[in-house]
Structures are given as C-alpha cells and as structure tokens.
Design a protein around this motif. Structure first.
Motif, PDB file in Angstrom:
ATOM      1  N   THR A 245       0.901  -1.035   0.052  1.00 62.33           N
ATOM      2  CA  THR A 245       0.158   0.195   0.167  1.00 62.33           C
ATOM      3  C   THR A 245       1.083   1.323  -0.019  1.00 62.33           C
ATOM      4  N   PRO A 246       0.433   2.387  -0.420  1.00 59.48           N
ATOM      5  CA  PRO A 246       1.110   3.690  -0.072  1.00 59.48           C
ATOM      6  C   PRO A 246       1.574   3.728   1.080  1.00 59.48           C
TER       7      PRO A 246
ATOM      8  N   GLU B 219      -3.847   5.414 -13.566  1.00 55.66           N
ATOM      9  CA  GLU B 219      -3.411   3.819 -13.555  1.00 55.66           C
ATOM     10  C   GLU B 219      -4.361   3.172 -12.635  1.00 55.66           C
TER      11      GLU B 219
ATOM     12  N   GLU C  73       1.148   8.157  -3.190  1.00 55.14           N
ATOM     13  CA  GLU C  73      -0.277   7.777  -3.460  1.00 55.14           C
ATOM     14  C   GLU C  73      -0.318   7.089  -4.885  1.00 55.14           C
ATOM     15  N   ARG C  74      -1.413   6.498  -5.197  1.00 46.87           N
ATOM     16  CA  ARG C  74      -1.589   5.729  -6.532  1.00 46.87           C
ATOM     17  C   ARG C  74      -1.456   6.910  -7.466  1.00 46.87           C
TER      18      ARG C  74
ATOM     19  N   ASP D 239      -2.392  -1.459  -8.812  1.00 45.77           N
ATOM     20  CA  ASP D 239      -1.794  -1.047  -7.625  1.00 45.77           C
ATOM     21  C   ASP D 239      -0.512  -0.914  -7.435  1.00 45.77           C
ATOM     22  N   ASP D 240       0.152  -1.383  -8.499  1.00 47.78           N
ATOM     23  CA  ASP D 240       1.719  -1.291  -8.341  1.00 47.78           C
ATOM     24  C   ASP D 240       2.280   0.069  -8.958  1.00 47.78           C
ATOM     25  N   HIS D 241       1.470   0.902  -9.609  1.00 54.70           N
ATOM     26  CA  HIS D 241       2.060   2.293  -9.971  1.00 54.70           C
ATOM     27  C   HIS D 241       1.651   3.468  -8.832  1.00 54.70           C
ATOM     28  N   LEU D 242       2.825   4.102  -8.391  1.00 59.38           N
ATOM     29  CA  LEU D 242       2.769   5.008  -7.487  1.00 59.38           C
ATOM     30  C   LEU D 242       3.592   6.352  -7.775  1.00 59.38           C
TER      31      LEU D 242
END
Length: 77
Positions: A2-3, A27, A22-23, A30-33
């Motif tokens: 999670t962030p 996108e 954050e996200r 869930d893996d692009h932050l």
C-alpha cells in the motif's frame, strides 16, 4: 504494497524524512505509485543519488511489488 507501507519504509530508512505516496493518477494497477520525499539527507546529493537513496529504502519491493514509481525528491529548504 500500500502507499502507506511504502511511506513507512522510506521514512524508516532516510533520516528526518517525510514521504507522501499515492496511487499514480490514471493508473488502475495497484503497483503504479507517485512519491514525494523531503529530507535534509538529500542536501549536497545529486538527483540520481537522492533517488538511489529512496530505491535502496524500498529494496526488493521495487522489482516485486512496485512496478513503477514516479519520484520527486527535495530538501526541506
């Protein structure tokens, strides 16, 4: 990851650090932050070295749990 978990990991590894994660917009994965990291530890360091400090803090998660990280680093000033 999670962030919030990413923030905790960065803040635990870099001195006097404040991380905001954050996200990434647009996108759905869930893996692009997106992260903004502020620390006096970055003073005098090149941008590349600053980013390496963050990547080191995240360790293997950068290749397993985080696909992409849009990163901004700066000093408190």
């Amino acid at each position: 990851m999670t962030p919030e978990e990413v923030e905790e990991r960065i803040e635990a590894a870099i001195e006097d650090c404040e991380a905001t994660v954050e996200r990434a917009r647009g996108e759905h994965d869930d893996d692009h932050l997106r992260a903004t990291v502020v620390s006096p530890a970055f003073e005098g360091e090149s941008l590349l070295d600053q980013h390496d400090m963050v990547y080191d803090a995240l360790g293997e998660a950068m290749t397993t749990e985080i696909h992409a990280l849009e990163l901004t680093t700066r000093t408190p000033e």
